[in-house]
Design a protein around this motif. Structure first.
Motif, PDB file in Angstrom:
ATOM      1  N   ALA A 232       0.893  -1.241   0.033  1.00 14.04           N
ATOM      2  CA  ALA A 232       0.054   0.012  -0.032  1.00 14.04           C
ATOM      3  C   ALA A 232       0.962   1.232  -0.095  1.00 14.04           C
ATOM      4  CB  ALA A 232      -1.062  -0.063   1.273  1.00 14.04           C
ATOM      5  N   PRO A 233       0.184   2.285  -0.686  1.00 11.35           N
ATOM      6  CA  PRO A 233       1.077   3.529  -0.610  1.00 11.35           C
ATOM      7  C   PRO A 233       1.497   3.834   0.827  1.00 11.35           C
ATOM      8  CG  PRO A 233      -0.745   3.879  -1.620  1.00 11.35           C
ATOM      9  CD  PRO A 233      -1.046   2.586  -1.067  1.00 11.35           C
ATOM     10  N   LEU A 234       2.774   4.558   0.986  1.00 13.67           N
ATOM     11  CA  LEU A 234       3.123   5.097   2.441  1.00 13.67           C
ATOM     12  C   LEU A 234       2.575   6.398   2.684  1.00 13.67           C
ATOM     13  CD1 LEU A 234       6.872   4.037   2.238  1.00 13.67           C
ATOM     14  CD2 LEU A 234       5.098   3.115   3.414  1.00 13.67           C
ATOM     15  N   THR A 235       2.552   7.217   1.412  1.00 16.55           N
ATOM     16  CA  THR A 235       1.651   8.403   1.327  1.00 16.55           C
ATOM     17  C   THR A 235       1.120   8.478  -0.002  1.00 16.55           C
ATOM     18  OG1 THR A 235       2.944   9.842   0.176  1.00 16.55           O
ATOM     19  CG2 THR A 235       3.691   9.702   2.581  1.00 16.55           C
ATOM     20  N   ARG A 236       0.073   9.410  -0.230  1.00 10.41           N
ATOM     21  CA  ARG A 236      -0.585   9.353  -1.577  1.00 10.41           C
ATOM     22  C   ARG A 236       0.496   9.659  -2.652  1.00 10.41           C
ATOM     23  NH1 ARG A 236      -3.856  14.655  -3.023  1.00 10.41           N
ATOM     24  NH2 ARG A 236      -2.451  16.178  -2.545  1.00 10.41           N
TER      25      ARG A 236
ATOM     26  N   GLU B 282       1.249  15.065  -7.744  1.00  6.05           N
ATOM     27  CA  GLU B 282       1.965  16.278  -7.902  1.00  6.05           C
ATOM     28  C   GLU B 282       3.082  16.220  -6.879  1.00  6.05           C
ATOM     29  OE1 GLU B 282      -0.835  19.623  -7.390  1.00  6.05           O
ATOM     30  OE2 GLU B 282      -1.680  19.029  -9.307  1.00  6.05           O
ATOM     31  N   ILE B 283       4.369  16.440  -7.254  1.00  5.53           N
ATOM     32  CA  ILE B 283       5.513  16.473  -6.394  1.00  5.53           C
ATOM     33  C   ILE B 283       6.028  17.943  -6.159  1.00  5.53           C
ATOM     34  CG2 ILE B 283       7.929  15.630  -5.847  1.00  5.53           C
ATOM     35  CD1 ILE B 283       5.529  13.525  -5.944  1.00  5.53           C
ATOM     36  N   ASP B 284       5.267  18.819  -5.102  1.00  8.65           N
ATOM     37  CA  ASP B 284       5.563  19.935  -4.754  1.00  8.65           C
ATOM     38  C   ASP B 284       5.849  19.871  -3.328  1.00  8.65           C
ATOM     39  OD1 ASP B 284       3.442  19.323  -3.342  1.00  8.65           O
ATOM     40  OD2 ASP B 284       2.087  20.686  -4.517  1.00  8.65           O
ATOM     41  N   ILE B 285       6.085  21.148  -2.720  1.00  8.45           N
ATOM     42  CA  ILE B 285       6.785  21.199  -1.538  1.00  8.45           C
ATOM     43  C   ILE B 285       5.935  20.261  -0.332  1.00  8.45           C
ATOM     44  CG2 ILE B 285       5.500  23.166  -0.800  1.00  8.45           C
ATOM     45  CD1 ILE B 285       8.195  24.345   0.408  1.00  8.45           C
ATOM     46  N   ALA B 286       4.564  20.150  -0.450  1.00  5.91           N
ATOM     47  CA  ALA B 286       4.061  19.679   0.345  1.00  5.91           C
ATOM     48  C   ALA B 286       4.384  17.987   0.393  1.00  5.91           C
ATOM     49  CB  ALA B 286       2.508  19.826   0.481  1.00  5.91           C
ATOM     50  N   ALA B 287       4.155  17.646  -1.178  1.00 12.16           N
ATOM     51  CA  ALA B 287       4.529  16.136  -1.232  1.00 12.16           C
ATOM     52  C   ALA B 287       6.052  15.864  -0.892  1.00 12.16           C
ATOM     53  CB  ALA B 287       4.314  15.862  -2.637  1.00 12.16           C
TER      54      ALA B 287
ATOM     55  N   PHE C 165       5.832  18.499 -11.413  1.00  8.68           N
ATOM     56  CA  PHE C 165       7.335  18.240 -10.725  1.00  8.68           C
ATOM     57  C   PHE C 165       7.750  19.592 -10.855  1.00  8.68           C
ATOM     58  CE2 PHE C 165      11.724  16.729 -10.584  1.00  8.68           C
ATOM     59  CZ  PHE C 165      11.475  15.610  -9.783  1.00  8.68           C
ATOM     60  N   ASP C 166       8.126  20.301  -9.454  1.00  9.66           N
ATOM     61  CA  ASP C 166       8.856  21.398  -9.339  1.00  9.66           C
ATOM     62  C   ASP C 166      10.081  21.309  -8.628  1.00  9.66           C
ATOM     63  OD1 ASP C 166       8.260  21.259  -6.688  1.00  9.66           O
ATOM     64  OD2 ASP C 166       6.573  22.895  -6.544  1.00  9.66           O
ATOM     65  N   CYS C 167      10.710  22.411  -8.390  1.00 16.56           N
ATOM     66  CA  CYS C 167      12.105  22.377  -7.709  1.00 16.56           C
ATOM     67  C   CYS C 167      11.961  21.646  -6.438  1.00 16.56           C
ATOM     68  CB  CYS C 167      12.452  23.995  -7.335  1.00 16.56           C
ATOM     69  SG  CYS C 167      11.298  24.872  -6.091  1.00 16.56           S
ATOM     70  N   SER C 168      10.923  21.530  -5.676  1.00 19.74           N
ATOM     71  CA  SER C 168      10.953  20.351  -4.740  1.00 19.74           C
ATOM     72  C   SER C 168      11.255  19.257  -5.093  1.00 19.74           C
ATOM     73  CB  SER C 168       9.680  20.572  -4.051  1.00 19.74           C
ATOM     74  OG  SER C 168       9.373  21.893  -3.466  1.00 19.74           O
ATOM     75  N   GLY C 169      10.778  18.630  -6.141  1.00 25.30           N
ATOM     76  CA  GLY C 169      11.148  17.338  -6.627  1.00 25.30           C
ATOM     77  C   GLY C 169      12.385  17.174  -7.001  1.00 25.30           C
ATOM     78  N   LEU C 170      13.051  18.286  -7.531  1.00 24.18           N
ATOM     79  CA  LEU C 170      14.412  18.334  -8.114  1.00 24.18           C
ATOM     80  C   LEU C 170      15.495  18.196  -6.914  1.00 24.18           C
ATOM     81  CD1 LEU C 170      14.506  21.238 -10.484  1.00 24.18           C
ATOM     82  CD2 LEU C 170      14.997  18.832 -10.997  1.00 24.18           C
ATOM     83  N   ARG C 171      14.982  18.769  -5.697  1.00 18.72           N
ATOM     84  CA  ARG C 171      15.618  18.751  -4.526  1.00 18.72           C
ATOM     85  C   ARG C 171      15.646  17.288  -3.853  1.00 18.72           C
ATOM     86  NH1 ARG C 171      13.779  23.809  -3.439  1.00 18.72           N
ATOM     87  NH2 ARG C 171      12.032  23.123  -2.264  1.00 18.72           N
ATOM     88  N   LEU C 172      14.574  16.679  -3.827  1.00 18.38           N
ATOM     89  CA  LEU C 172      14.474  15.335  -3.609  1.00 18.38           C
ATOM     90  C   LEU C 172      15.497  14.585  -4.461  1.00 18.38           C
ATOM     91  CD1 LEU C 172      10.616  14.564  -3.303  1.00 18.38           C
ATOM     92  CD2 LEU C 172      12.388  14.804  -1.334  1.00 18.38           C
ATOM     93  N   LEU C 173      15.512  14.627  -5.752  1.00 16.43           N
ATOM     94  CA  LEU C 173      16.433  13.933  -6.509  1.00 16.43           C
ATOM     95  C   LEU C 173      17.876  14.187  -6.199  1.00 16.43           C
ATOM     96  CD1 LEU C 173      14.716  14.150 -10.059  1.00 16.43           C
ATOM     97  CD2 LEU C 173      14.498  12.174  -8.471  1.00 16.43           C
ATOM     98  N   TYR C 174      18.208  15.476  -6.232  1.00 19.58           N
ATOM     99  CA  TYR C 174      19.510  15.631  -5.690  1.00 19.58           C
ATOM    100  C   TYR C 174      20.029  15.074  -4.446  1.00 19.58           C
ATOM    101  CZ  TYR C 174      20.670  19.032  -9.538  1.00 19.58           C
ATOM    102  OH  TYR C 174      21.191  19.528 -10.726  1.00 19.58           O
TER     103      TYR C 174
END
Length: 126
Positions: A6-10, A28-33, A62-71
């Motif tokens: 099951a998903p850990l989060t949505r 949507e991978i934004d700051i909240a996600a 996918f915004d800069c918050s997603g990029l930060r996750l990848l980096y």
């Protein structure tokens, strides 16, 4: 054989496949996600020699918050002698990856199968 928990989060599911930890991002991978995903991402990328795949095929935005996750994931995995692979096909997300230079450091693959089959050194330091 892959398990489907099951998903850990949505926005995130995690599973093991072929000795890799697969993190599937969704929606949507934004700051909240990103705030929801970060603790799970950190747990998956902290083990020495971790083999991680981040799958963005279920991402709509996918915004800069997603990029930060990848980096962040890339830095953590490489510092522990592991490897990180990426799956991405969304045209706008691919464009963001190319414009920021992340596509050179973490070459996106079109499918999970392709990411699991790519050479070990694909995510090494540049």
């Amino acid at each position: 054989m892959a398990n489907q928990p099951a998903p850990l989060t949505r926005h995130l599911r995690i599973r093991r496949e072929r000795e890799h930890t697969v993190l599937e991002f969704h929606g949507e991978i934004d700051i909240a996600a990103a705030a929801q995903i970060t603790p799970y991402l950190d747990r998956a990328t902290t083990r020495p020699g971790a083999r991680v795949v981040i799958d963005l095929s279920g991402v709509d935005f996918f915004d800069c918050s997603g990029l930060r996750l990848l980096y962040r994931a890339r830095s953590r995995v490489l510092s522990q002698g592991g490897e990180l692979r990426l799956v991405c096909t969304h045209p706008l997300t691919l464009r963001i990856l190319k414009v920021t230079g992340l596509a050179r450091l973490l070459p996106p693959q079109p499918t999970l199968e392709a990411a699991l089959g790519q050479p070990e050194a694909a995510s090494g330091p540049v």
